[in-house]
Design an enzyme around this catalytic site. Structure first.
Site, mmCIF file in Angstrom:
data_model
loop_
_atom_site.group_PDB
_atom_site.id
_atom_site.type_symbol
_atom_site.label_atom_id
_atom_site.label_comp_id
_atom_site.label_asym_id
_atom_site.label_seq_id
_atom_site.Cartn_x
_atom_site.Cartn_y
_atom_site.Cartn_z
ATOM 1 N N LYS A 170 4.896 4.269 12.887
ATOM 2 C CA LYS A 170 3.806 5.261 13.069
ATOM 3 C C LYS A 170 2.574 3.932 12.727
ATOM 4 O O LYS A 170 2.558 3.606 11.235
ATOM 5 C CB LYS A 170 3.855 6.077 11.857
ATOM 6 C CG LYS A 170 2.658 7.149 11.733
ATOM 7 C CD LYS A 170 2.319 7.632 10.728
ATOM 8 C CE LYS A 170 1.331 7.213 9.923
ATOM 9 N NZ LYS A 170 0.217 6.876 10.207
ATOM 10 N N GLU A 245 4.649 -3.326 0.949
ATOM 11 C CA GLU A 245 3.663 -4.486 0.395
ATOM 12 C C GLU A 245 2.360 -3.489 0.269
ATOM 13 O O GLU A 245 1.914 -2.728 1.019
ATOM 14 C CB GLU A 245 3.319 -5.093 1.539
ATOM 15 C CG GLU A 245 4.674 -6.152 1.714
ATOM 16 C CD GLU A 245 4.662 -7.154 0.639
ATOM 17 O OE1 GLU A 245 3.725 -7.265 -0.039
ATOM 18 O OE2 GLU A 245 5.714 -7.885 0.686
ATOM 19 N N CYS A 279 -5.220 -7.857 2.178
ATOM 20 C CA CYS A 279 -4.418 -7.484 0.859
ATOM 21 C C CYS A 279 -4.284 -8.966 0.150
ATOM 22 O O CYS A 279 -4.148 -9.091 -1.231
ATOM 23 C CB CYS A 279 -3.058 -7.107 0.752
ATOM 24 S SG CYS A 279 -2.107 -7.912 2.245
ATOM 25 N N GLU A 378 -8.289 -3.068 -6.862
ATOM 26 C CA GLU A 378 -8.535 -3.664 -5.431
ATOM 27 C C GLU A 378 -9.584 -2.989 -4.602
ATOM 28 O O GLU A 378 -9.537 -1.779 -4.507
ATOM 29 C CB GLU A 378 -7.268 -3.439 -4.583
ATOM 30 C CG GLU A 378 -7.519 -4.078 -3.145
ATOM 31 C CD GLU A 378 -6.111 -4.124 -2.400
ATOM 32 O OE1 GLU A 378 -5.496 -2.974 -2.268
ATOM 33 O OE2 GLU A 378 -5.743 -5.165 -1.845
HETATM 34 P P1 ADP Z 1 -4.918 1.771 4.265
HETATM 35 O O1 ADP Z 1 -6.170 2.645 3.935
HETATM 36 O O2 ADP Z 1 -4.739 0.324 4.094
HETATM 37 O O3 ADP Z 1 -4.643 2.212 5.825
HETATM 38 P P2 ADP Z 1 -3.000 3.788 3.421
HETATM 39 O O4 ADP Z 1 -2.279 3.791 2.290
HETATM 40 O O5 ADP Z 1 -4.019 5.098 3.324
HETATM 41 O O6 ADP Z 1 -3.792 2.568 3.425
HETATM 42 O O7 ADP Z 1 -2.326 4.010 4.972
HETATM 43 C C1 ADP Z 1 -1.125 3.200 5.229
HETATM 44 C C2 ADP Z 1 -0.108 3.782 6.260
HETATM 45 O O8 ADP Z 1 0.258 4.798 5.418
HETATM 46 C C3 ADP Z 1 -1.232 4.651 7.098
HETATM 47 O O9 ADP Z 1 -0.309 4.550 8.448
HETATM 48 C C4 ADP Z 1 -1.328 6.215 6.874
HETATM 49 O O10 ADP Z 1 -1.177 7.028 7.936
HETATM 50 C C5 ADP Z 1 0.177 6.046 6.213
HETATM 51 N N1 ADP Z 1 0.149 7.336 5.188
HETATM 52 C C6 ADP Z 1 -0.809 7.990 4.495
HETATM 53 N N2 ADP Z 1 -0.422 8.833 3.844
HETATM 54 C C7 ADP Z 1 0.949 8.685 4.028
HETATM 55 C C8 ADP Z 1 1.998 9.623 3.500
HETATM 56 N N3 ADP Z 1 1.960 10.632 2.646
HETATM 57 N N4 ADP Z 1 3.429 9.264 3.801
HETATM 58 C C9 ADP Z 1 3.655 8.570 4.672
HETATM 59 N N5 ADP Z 1 2.567 7.666 5.378
HETATM 60 C C10 ADP Z 1 1.085 7.927 4.772
#
Ligand code: ADP
Length: 476
Positions: A170, A245, A279, A378
Site C-alpha cells: 500500500k 521506520e 527522515c 520532527e
Molecule cells: P507520511 O505523512 O510521512 O506519509 P503517514 O504516517 O501519514 O506519514 O503515512 C505513512 C503511510 O501510512 C501512508 O501510506 C499512509 O496511508 C499509511 N497510514 C496512515 N494511517 C494509517 C493507519 N491507520 N493504518 C495503516 N496505515 C496508515
C-alpha cells in the site's frame, strides 16, 4: 485511470483520485484508483493463495525477475525520474538518483536470492545432525510514505520477494504514480499472479484493513510516529512481525577544528536538499564556540543563495513542499520557533514562482536551545536549527538528547573525536564529515529508540525481518 494490481490483474478502485503536482497545483498527473476494504482483502487473499508455489518455486526464476525489474528501472531512469519529481517535488537530479537507487536495490536482492543458506551443526546427541534453514515469513504487508516514493517501496518489496514472501503493497496516497509504475514493471517480470499486489488508497481504509487482518504475517511500515503508534496498537496482542521506520531529529555536530566549507556543505545538503523532507535530514546543527560565528555566517550566506523553484527547472536546488498540509505544518513550526525565542536568520516565508506551487524559503534558525519544540519535534520541511554548544562533550550530550535515534553526524578533522562520536552517539547510523542524509543501498538502514522498531532494513540486515529460521533434527 491507473488501476490497482491484484492477483495478476488490474482493477478499478472504489473511487479514483487525482495526483497533483506540488510544483504546479494546476497540473494533474493522472487519476489513480483508491481501493476500499473489500479490495484490500482480495489482495490479501491473492497473496495467501500464491505463497506456497512462490516459496518452493525456482530461485533462478525469482532472481531473474528481480534483476529484470532492476534493469528496467535503470533504463527508464529519466522518464520515471520526471514522474517522481512531478508527483513528489524533489528536483529532477534527486528524483533520477532515487530511481537509480531503486534499480540497484532490486539487482542487489536478485543476487541475495542465490545466497540464502543454512547451517549444519553437530547435535549433542550422537548420530544426530541439526540443520538451520531460512524460510520466508509468509504474507508481508508493506505500507510506505510519500517522501521516497520509489526507493522505500523498492527496499521493502525487493527483499520480501527475494526471500520467498508474497506481498500486499500500500503506497502513500500522495504518490501513486511511482507505485503504479513499479507495479506495472513487476507485472511484466514473470512473477506469478498473486505474489505481488498493489492497493492504493487511504491509510485509514486500506492500511487499516491490512493491520486488522490476521493473515498478514509481517508488516513493514515507514511513516510518521503517530501512524506508527496506531499500527503498533492495532497489532498489539498478535503474532504479526512488525518493522517500523519513523521520525528523526538528526543532529550534525560541527567542532572547532572542522573544515568550514565541508561543514557548511554537509549542513546545507543534509538540512535542505529534498526540501528537508527526509527522515534523515540534519534538522539540528550543534556547533562548538571556536567556529560558531564563522560557521553561522557562511551557512547563512549559502542558504540565502539556494534556488527554490519548480522541481523540473534546471536551476532549482530546493523543490516545493509536498502538499498544503505539510506546508501548513512547516509554517506552524516556523511560528513556534519565533515564539520560543529562536533567532530567524533567514527564510520563513512562502514564496511565489511562475507556477502555482507550494514553495517555501529554506529556513534557518540560530542561537536555539535544544529544549525548544523546533529542536525536539520532527518538522519534515526545509527548516534547520543551529544550537550553540560549550564544547564537544556538551555537543554530544545535546546530540543524544532527543527521543529519536535515526542518524547523527559530525564534521571534524580529529580522528579521536570522530571515533568517540561514532561509539557514543545513540543513533542507528553515524556520519563523519558527510551529511546525515544520503545512505548506501547495500548496507543496513535503521535507527534506535523512537525512530525505529524491529530489525533494520536493507543490506544483510534485511533477511532478519523477511525470513524466519527453521531448525531440523535429522537422525541417520
Ligand atoms: P507520511 O505523512 O510521512 O506519509 P503517514 O504516517 O501519514 O506519514 O503515512 C505513512 C503511510 O501510512 C501512508 O501510506 C499512509 O496511508 C499509511 N497510514 C496512515 N494511517 C494509517 C493507519 N491507520 N493504518 C495503516 N496505515 C496508515
Amino acid at each position: 485511470m491507473h488501476a490497482n494490481y491484484i492477483n495478476g490483474r488490474w482493477f478499478e478502485g472504489a473511487s479514483a483520485e487525482p495526483n497533483i503536482n506540488p510544483s504546479d497545483l494546476t497540473e494533474t498527473i493522472g487519476a489513480y484508483a483508491h481501493a476500499d476494504e473489500v479490495q484490500a482483502k482480495e489482495a490479501i487473499d491473492a497473496a495467501c493463495s500464491a505463497l506456497e508455489a512462490w516459496q518452493f518455486g525456482s530461485i533462478q526464476a525469482r532472481a531473474d525477475s528481480l534483476d529484470m525489474i532492476g534493469s528496467e528501472l535503470l533504463s527508464r531512469r529519466q522518464e520515471l525520474g520526471r514522474l517522481l519529481a512531478r508527483e513528489e517535488g524533489k528536483t529532477l537530479p534527486e528524483a533520477v538518483g532515487e530511481i537509480v537507487r531503486a534499480g540497484y536495490i532490486f539487482k542487489y536482492f536478485a543476487q541475495e536470492v542465490l545466497r540464502i543458506d543454512g547451517r549444519l551443526t553437530p547435535s549433542v546427541r550422537p548420530g544426530m545432525m541439526v540443520e538451520t534453514l531460512r524460510e520466508p515469513v509468509g504474507v508481508v504487508g508493506i505500507i510506505t510514505p510519500w517522501n521516497f516514493p520509489m526507493a522505500i517501496p523498492a527496499w521493502k518489496i525487493a527483499p520480501a520477494l527475494a526471500f520467498g514472501n508474497t506481498v500486499v503493497f500500500k503506497p502513500a496516497e500522495l504518490v501513486p504514480g511511482c507505485a503504479w509504475a513499479l507495479a506495472e514493471i513487476i507485472s511484466r517480470s514473470g512473477i506469478p499472479a498473486g505474489v505481488f499486489n498493489m492497493v492504493n488508497g487511504p491509510g485509514s481504509v486500506v492500511g487499516a484493513a491490512m493491520t486488522s487482518d490476521t493473515r498478514i504475517n509481517a508488516l513493514s511500515f515507514t511513516g510518521s510516529v503517530a501512524t506508527g503508534e496506531r499500527i503498533a496498537k492495532a497489532l498489539a496482542g498478535r503474532a504479526t512481525r512488525l518493522q517500523m521506520e519513523m521520525g528523526g531529529k538528526n543532529p550534525l555536530i560541527i567542532t572547532d577544528d572542522a573544515t568550514l566549507e565541508r561543514a557548511v556543505e554537509c549542513a546545507v545538503q543534509g538540512a535542505y536538499y529534498s526540501t528537508g523532507q527526509r527522515c534523515t535530514a540534519s534538522s539540528r546543527i550543534i556547533v562548538t564556540p571556536g567556529i560558531y560565528d564563522r560557521f553561522v555566517e557562511a551557512l547563512k550566506s549559502k542558504v540565502e543563495s539556494l534556488v527554490v523553484g519548480h522541481a523540473l527547472d534546471g536551476d532549482t536546488q530546493i523543490g516545493p513542499v509536498v502538499d498544503e498540509r505539510q506546508l501548513e505544518q512547516d509554517l506552524a513550526y516556523i511560528a513556534i520557533g519565533k515564539a520560543e525565542g529562536a533567532t530567524l536568520a533567514y527564510g520563513g516565508q512562502r514564496v511565489a514562482r511562475p507556477t502555482n506551487g507550494l514553495f517555501l524559503q529554506p529556513t534557518l534558525f540560530v542561537d536555539c536551545d535544544n529544549t525548544m519544540r523546533i529542536c525536539q519535534e520532527e518538522i519534515f520541511g526545509p527548516v534547520a536549527a543551529v544550537i550553540p554548544a560549550a564544547s564537544y562533550e556538551h555537543a554530544l550530550v545535546l546530540a543524544n538528547d532527543t527521543p529519536f535515534g535515526l542518524c547523527a553526524g559530525i564534521c571534524t578533522n580529529s580522528l579521536s573525536l570522530a571515533q568517540h562520536f561514532k561509539t557514543r552517539s545513540r543513533a542507528g547510523m553515524v556520519m563523519v564529515n558527510a551529511p546525515t542524509a544520503g545512505v548506501d543501498y547495500h548496507v543496513p538502514f535503521g535507527g534506535t529508540r523512537a525512530s525505529s522498531h524491529g530489525p533494520h532494513e536493507q543490506g544483510f540486515a534485511a533477511q532478519e525481518f523477511y525470513t524466519t529460521t527453521k531448525t531440523a533434527y535429522v537422525c541417520a
